[in-house]
Design a protein around this motif. Structure first.
Motif, PDB file in Angstrom:
ATOM      1  N   ARG A 513       0.838  -1.196   0.000  1.00  8.39           N
ATOM      2  CA  ARG A 513       0.000   0.000   0.000  1.00  8.39           C
ATOM      3  C   ARG A 513       0.872   1.244   0.000  1.00  8.39           C
ATOM      4  NH1 ARG A 513      -2.738  -3.553   3.587  1.00  8.39           N
ATOM      5  NH2 ARG A 513      -4.863  -4.043   2.860  1.00  8.39           N
ATOM      6  N   PHE A 514       0.482   2.216  -0.802  1.00  8.12           N
ATOM      7  CA  PHE A 514       1.225   3.471  -0.827  1.00  8.12           C
ATOM      8  C   PHE A 514       0.267   4.618  -1.130  1.00  8.12           C
ATOM      9  CE2 PHE A 514       1.454   1.776  -5.127  1.00  8.12           C
ATOM     10  CZ  PHE A 514       1.157   2.872  -5.922  1.00  8.12           C
ATOM     11  N   GLY A 515       0.702   5.828  -0.771  1.00  4.08           N
ATOM     12  CA  GLY A 515      -0.102   7.020  -0.989  1.00  4.08           C
ATOM     13  C   GLY A 515       0.665   8.057  -1.783  1.00  4.08           C
ATOM     14  N   GLU A 516      -0.070   8.849  -2.580  1.00  9.01           N
ATOM     15  CA  GLU A 516       0.511   9.922  -3.378  1.00  9.01           C
ATOM     16  C   GLU A 516      -0.291  11.196  -3.138  1.00  9.01           C
ATOM     17  OE1 GLU A 516       1.564   8.650  -7.619  1.00  9.01           O
ATOM     18  OE2 GLU A 516       0.118   7.119  -6.975  1.00  9.01           O
ATOM     19  N   PHE A 517       0.429  12.294  -2.969  1.00  8.42           N
ATOM     20  CA  PHE A 517      -0.206  13.604  -2.837  1.00  8.42           C
ATOM     21  C   PHE A 517       0.498  14.567  -3.780  1.00  8.42           C
ATOM     22  CE2 PHE A 517      -0.251  17.861  -0.911  1.00  8.42           C
ATOM     23  CZ  PHE A 517      -1.623  18.098  -0.933  1.00  8.42           C
ATOM     24  N   ALA A 518      -0.278  15.389  -4.487  1.00  4.03           N
ATOM     25  CA  ALA A 518       0.314  16.313  -5.454  1.00  4.03           C
ATOM     26  C   ALA A 518      -0.400  17.653  -5.402  1.00  4.03           C
ATOM     27  CB  ALA A 518       0.247  15.739  -6.863  1.00  4.03           C
ATOM     28  N   LEU A 519       0.383  18.709  -5.544  1.00  2.58           N
ATOM     29  CA  LEU A 519      -0.105  20.077  -5.743  1.00  2.58           C
ATOM     30  C   LEU A 519       0.473  20.585  -7.052  1.00  2.58           C
ATOM     31  CD1 LEU A 519       0.440  21.649  -2.193  1.00  2.58           C
ATOM     32  CD2 LEU A 519      -1.765  21.086  -3.231  1.00  2.58           C
ATOM     33  N   TYR A 520      -0.314  21.337  -7.800  1.00  2.00           N
ATOM     34  CA  TYR A 520       0.221  21.855  -9.055  1.00  2.00           C
ATOM     35  C   TYR A 520      -0.360  23.234  -9.349  1.00  2.00           C
ATOM     36  CZ  TYR A 520      -4.235  20.165 -10.969  1.00  2.00           C
ATOM     37  OH  TYR A 520      -5.563  19.924 -11.209  1.00  2.00           O
ATOM     38  N   ALA A 521       0.378  23.989 -10.153  1.00  2.00           N
ATOM     39  CA  ALA A 521      -0.050  25.317 -10.589  1.00  2.00           C
ATOM     40  C   ALA A 521       0.570  25.587 -11.940  1.00  2.00           C
ATOM     41  CB  ALA A 521       0.373  26.379  -9.582  1.00  2.00           C
ATOM     42  N   GLU A 522      -0.161  26.293 -12.779  1.00  2.00           N
ATOM     43  CA  GLU A 522       0.382  26.718 -14.063  1.00  2.00           C
ATOM     44  C   GLU A 522      -0.296  28.019 -14.484  1.00  2.00           C
ATOM     45  OE1 GLU A 522      -0.271  23.358 -16.577  1.00  2.00           O
ATOM     46  OE2 GLU A 522      -2.245  24.046 -17.223  1.00  2.00           O
ATOM     47  N   ASN A 523       0.468  28.868 -15.142  1.00  2.00           N
ATOM     48  CA  ASN A 523      -0.019  30.163 -15.614  1.00  2.00           C
ATOM     49  C   ASN A 523       0.090  30.203 -17.137  1.00  2.00           C
ATOM     50  OD1 ASN A 523      -0.158  30.792 -12.898  1.00  2.00           O
ATOM     51  ND2 ASN A 523       1.820  31.851 -12.900  1.00  2.00           N
ATOM     52  N   GLU A 524      -0.982  30.604 -17.775  1.00  2.00           N
ATOM     53  CA  GLU A 524      -0.989  30.714 -19.237  1.00  2.00           C
ATOM     54  C   GLU A 524      -1.014  32.191 -19.597  1.00  2.00           C
ATOM     55  OE1 GLU A 524      -4.382  30.044 -22.484  1.00  2.00           O
ATOM     56  OE2 GLU A 524      -3.730  28.172 -21.554  1.00  2.00           O
ATOM     57  N   TRP A 525       0.048  32.646 -20.253  1.00  2.00           N
ATOM     58  CA  TRP A 525       0.186  34.059 -20.629  1.00  2.00           C
ATOM     59  C   TRP A 525       0.189  34.176 -22.149  1.00  2.00           C
ATOM     60  CZ3 TRP A 525       0.084  37.598 -16.749  1.00  2.00           C
ATOM     61  CH2 TRP A 525       0.401  37.146 -15.457  1.00  2.00           C
ATOM     62  N   ARG A 526      -0.690  35.018 -22.665  1.00  2.00           N
ATOM     63  CA  ARG A 526      -0.700  35.337 -24.097  1.00  2.00           C
ATOM     64  C   ARG A 526      -0.128  36.740 -24.269  1.00  2.00           C
ATOM     65  NH1 ARG A 526      -4.115  32.065 -27.363  1.00  2.00           N
ATOM     66  NH2 ARG A 526      -5.096  30.415 -26.110  1.00  2.00           N
ATOM     67  N   ILE A 527       0.978  36.815 -24.994  1.00  2.00           N
ATOM     68  CA  ILE A 527       1.645  38.095 -25.231  1.00  2.00           C
ATOM     69  C   ILE A 527       1.358  38.486 -26.676  1.00  2.00           C
ATOM     70  CG2 ILE A 527       3.844  39.315 -25.182  1.00  2.00           C
ATOM     71  CD1 ILE A 527       4.840  37.139 -23.248  1.00  2.00           C
ATOM     72  N   GLY A 528       0.437  39.401 -26.825  1.00  2.00           N
ATOM     73  CA  GLY A 528      -0.031  39.722 -28.160  1.00  2.00           C
ATOM     74  C   GLY A 528      -0.878  38.574 -28.690  1.00  2.00           C
ATOM     75  N   SER A 529      -0.983  38.501 -30.000  1.00  2.00           N
ATOM     76  CA  SER A 529      -1.790  37.451 -30.622  1.00  2.00           C
ATOM     77  C   SER A 529      -0.953  36.301 -31.151  1.00  2.00           C
ATOM     78  CB  SER A 529      -2.617  38.040 -31.772  1.00  2.00           C
ATOM     79  OG  SER A 529      -1.760  38.624 -32.751  1.00  2.00           O
ATOM     80  N   ASN A 530       0.392  36.367 -31.008  1.00  2.00           N
ATOM     81  CA  ASN A 530       1.243  35.361 -31.637  1.00  2.00           C
ATOM     82  C   ASN A 530       2.184  34.644 -30.682  1.00  2.00           C
ATOM     83  OD1 ASN A 530       0.254  35.837 -34.268  1.00  2.00           O
ATOM     84  ND2 ASN A 530       1.579  37.640 -34.461  1.00  2.00           N
TER      85      ASN A 530
END
Length: 849
Positions: A513-530
């Motif tokens: 038996r084993f356990g897993e714990f995870a935290l995550y974060a991500e930021n999506e940045w659009r700089i202009g249209s391209n």
């Protein structure tokens, strides 16, 4: 031009809104002051302002048509530092302390009638060019300026639709697309700025692969993508970029399926009727994913028709299936049910008449709308396979099955935020056995038999949540966490005179038996249209007994659109996998041992770089190229002294951990010309391993090291209700590992290589490396042909006849390693070529109602 004064008396009584006044506007161009004068004249409304805070040296335009005063003013003054106020029955432009406000427009993309969410649909504001892609639940969010907007909504296999929105405040709006009737058409979203590196399988691509049931198999169509190969016919598992099969995860509505196939890989557990979306991640791993270092395949099923009852029935040479969906309470509660079962005596042409195949699967989904902002979904799956091979000298038993339950809650927190919470339960059981006769040399005959039975199971409970926040027009943030508890009943092997095909016969060692714990974060940045940049971070903590492991897994994805046709992508990912799958060749196919990471058997880690290029000219031509390089640590293998009959105290020492490398180039091209569709994929790959004690500690080719992989598909529709398809597969032979004491028994004897050089793919031979022997198996190739004919009867019935040939030119591929006992008491083993299916004709009939 003289300046109009702002001095007016403020009315103490509310005036009727002037911004909603509709008038006839005439086309004109000029400066903002001149156009404001014309708008005032056309609408009969006094507009007062000062030129001190307006742009007066640029040229603007207004168009013909009936329009609201507020709409044309918002459009003309977009970007100007003013606010529009109504005072004393006049429009007065006041200086703004900040730029005009943007409002969120959000909701779900849906199919008309059924209200089925459209996963990964694209929504584009035609005026500004701003674009977003809905998530897997169909949720979208745009930040737009006030006024009228024309939104173009696109989804594969559905016609695009222009939807007009008048935005004056934060607005929730579900965008609905009308379903298309047969024949289906393909809609390409064009060269939009990619939000990730996931590969989406559209319906028309799935049509290129028809299996024995005569039904499209969208999951199996993943094998048409470059870098994806199957572990050949009678194991059929997905191998991605030279990794182990267990290094790829399959998610069904977010719940992990450990063996997502029937018939040893030839049929997936999900038929096309159920599928809402399929997305595979191998070039890029968003931060919400972990636990696999090769690929993540995400399959989402339909929620069920909220408007009317529909269904489908199918009968083929191997199995029969039926599905039904509809509202239990119209526009509030819907259900979907699907069942498939093989016939007791398949009519297919199986190469070995001694095989006995049986399988079934059941899917169930219930969707309930609590209110406009909350939705609950429950998904259940149950499936099982049973395969017997009976030969005079040996027999095999393969039995495996999955059971899944998923509860998902979708909640809109507000105009800019969205949250999804999921609870998963899954169970996988696998039984593999081989029985052979013992030969008595003294009496020169068989006198006894031994069956080696192996049983393993996995139970997993998981809870996870993800929060999305659209903070700015060009910024999106995602945060989430998950916890999973896994119990393995591992590698219990029993020896008996006959097969032990009941789980109750096994007394496994102490569960792991084993356990897993995870935290995550991500930021999506659009700089202009391209330009898009999406950095992310995953923090994971793992605990097994007294062993704890923590890891930081940085991720980065970037996309740069060079012009309207071309785009470059870049991604980096560090991945960690805590579950190991070790397969022993002695019990034959599908004999898997799952073990957790320990202090001695450390987690598998990988670092991967990917550089991609896409070309899409919106004229039916698509080209892509991806170059990748991946380094792996703590890959598993059996130690030289390893004993397949494990001891509870020593199993960790019977598994080796080593290094791995995988790199290559993947090319994909698609072209549509009138009624023709062409697709060609090619992968040039290398996959290597390095273990202490094997090959003197030097690198050697991995089991799935296939230098060349080529897939070609052609689809043609001579009539609107008639489709033809060809699929051709080619791959270099595997580098097969021959265990000690294994004899070779292929059709063509192959000499040892005295120079210890790697064998040529077209001239396979055995070569010896420090006591270990490898064989480059022959190349593999086959051609599949399929045709389908559609016709309706009445208003509510549609029919489909499908027929085809598997291995149409009857290629004599012998590639499956088959390990069994020779007729002596030395327990030596023989490695020989084998295959399950030869030239096979299939036929099916489908009724939709």
């Amino acid at each position: 031009m003289s300046v109009v004064l702002l001095c007016t008396a403020l009315s103490t009584q509310a005036q009727q809104s002037l911004t909603k006044k509709t008038f006839v506007c005439h086309a004109a161009t000029g400066s903002i002051p001149s156009l404001l004068s014309k708008i005032s004249s056309y609408s009969g409304t006094v507009i007062e302002y000062s030129t001190n805070y307006l742009t007066t040296d640029s040229t603007y335009a207004i168009a013909d048509g009936n329009i609201m005063l507020g709409t044309i003013l918002h459009k003309l003054l977009s970007g100007q530092p003013v606010t529009i106020e109504e005072i004393n029955n006049k429009i007065i432009l006041l200086p703004a302390k900040k730029l005009p406000q943007r409002y969120p427009l959000y909701g779900f993309t849906m199919e008309e009638g059924s209200l089925e969410p459209l996963a990964y649909a694209t929504v584009q504001d035609l005026a500004s060019g701003q674009i977003c892609q809905a998530n897997r639940f169909g949720y979208y969010n745009l930040m737009l300026s006030p006024g009228k907007h024309y939104l173009e909504v696109k989804h594969s296999s559905l016609p695009p639709k222009i939807i007009t929105i008048l935005l004056e405040a934060s607005t929730k709006k579900n965008l609905v697309i009308s379903p298309v009737k047969l024949p289906e058409i393909k809609i390409d979203a064009g060269n939009i700025l990619q939000p990730d590196g996931g590969s989406r399988m559209d319906k028309y691509q799935a049509d290129a692969y028809n299996n024995f049931l005569g039904e499209t198999d969208p999951v199996r169509s993943l094998y048409l993508l470059p870098g994806n190969v199957e572990t050949q016919e009678t194991t059929g598992k997905l191998v991605v970029r030279g990794g182990d099969p267990d290094q790829s995860i399959f998610l069904l509505d977010g719940n992990q399926v450990y063996n997502p196939s029937h018939l040893l890989g030839e049929i997936s557990i999900v038929n096309s009727t159920l599928v809402k979306s399929i997305r595979q991640y191998k070039n890029d791993f968003p931060s919400r994913f972990d636990g696999a270092i090769s690929s993540i395949t995400e399959v989402n099923t339909r929620d069920g028709n909220m408007d009317k009852w529909t269904g489908e029935a199918n009968a083929g040479l191997l199995a029969g299936a039926m599905s039904v969906e509809g509202p239990l309470r119209k526009h509030t509660t819907a259900m979907m049910f699907s069942m498939r079962h093989s016939w007791s005596n398949p009519l297919l042409n199986i190469q070995d008449d001694n095989y006995r195949l049986r399988f079934y699967d059941i899917h169930f989904k219930l969707t309930h709308l609590l209110d406009a902002n909350n939705k609950l979904m429950f998904t259940g799956y149950l499936g099982k396979d049973h395969l017997n091979l009976n030969r005079p000298d040996y027999q095999r038993l393969q039995a495996w099955g999955n059971r899944l339950g998923t509860l998902n809650w979708i909640h809109l927190l507000g105009a800019r935020s969205f949250v999804s919470t999921t609870v998963n339960a899954s169970n996988y059981r696998n039984l593999a056995g081989i029985k052979f006769a013992l030969f008595n040399d003294s009496i020169q005959q068989t006198e006894d038999s031994k069956a080696f039975n192996n049983y393993a199971s996995i139970d997993k409970l998981e809870a996870k949540t993800q929060f999305e926040y659209n903070a700015l027009p060009n910024a999106r943030f995602r945060f989430g966490s998950r916890y999973a508890h896994t119990t393995i009943k591992p590698f219990n092997t029993s020896i008996s005179p006959e097969f032990l095909d009941q789980v109750d016969y096994y007394q496994p060692m102490q569960p792991l038996r084993f356990g897993e714990f995870a935290l995550y974060a991500e930021n999506e940045w659009r700089i202009g249209s391209n330009l898009l940049i999406r950095p992310g971070l995953n923090y994971a903590m793992y605990k097994f007994r007294d062993y704890t492991h923590r890891s930081l897994q940085p991720r980065l994805f970037a996309a740069w659109r060079v012009n309207k046709d071309q785009q470059f992508t870049f991604s980096y990912a560090r991945m960690v996998q805590y579950l190991h799958q070790v397969t022993t060749p002695f019990l034959g196919i599908n004999s898997e041992f799952w073990v957790p990471s320990t202090g001695l058997l450390r987690p598998v880690e990988s670092h991967m770089l990917n550089l991609g290029y896409n070309f899409n000219d919106k004229k039916g031509l698509f080209l892509s190229a991806d170059a990748y390089y991946k380094v792996m640590r703590n890959n598993t293998n059996f130690a030289e002294k390893g004993n397949i009959f494990y001891d509870e105290e020593t199993w960790e020492t019977d598994i080796l951990a080593g290094k791995g490398w995988s790199y290559g180039l993947e090319l994909l091209s698609r072209k549509q010309i009138n009624k023709w569709q062409f697709q060609l994929s090619y992968a040039l790959t290398w996959s290597e391993r390095q273990f202490p004690g094997i090959n003197e500690g030097k690198k050697y080719p991995f089991r799935y090291d296939r230098r060349h992989n080529l897939n070609a598909t052609i689809n043609y529709s001579p009539l609107k209700n008639w489709e033809l398809g060809l699929v051709w597969y080619f791959s270099s032979g595997d580098a097969e590992f021959l265990p000690p004491g294994t004899n070779e028994d292929f059709d063509t004897p192959t000499p040892l290589n005295p120079g210890n050089k790697e064998p040529d793919n077209n001239n396979p031979f055995v070569f010896d490396r420090s006591g270990y022997r490898f064989k480059r198996l022959p190349t593999y190739h086959r051609l599949n042909f399929n045709t389908s004919f559609f016709f309706p009867t009445g208003k509510h019935l549609a029919h489909k006849l499908s027929a085809g040939l598997y291995n149409a030119y009857q290629a004599r591929n012998k590639y499956i390693p088959d390990v069994w006992n020779l007729e002596n008491s030395g327990y030596n083993t023989t490695l020989s070529g084998n295959r399950l299916f030869d030239l096979t004709f299939y036929l099916s009939y489908t009724l939709k109602f």
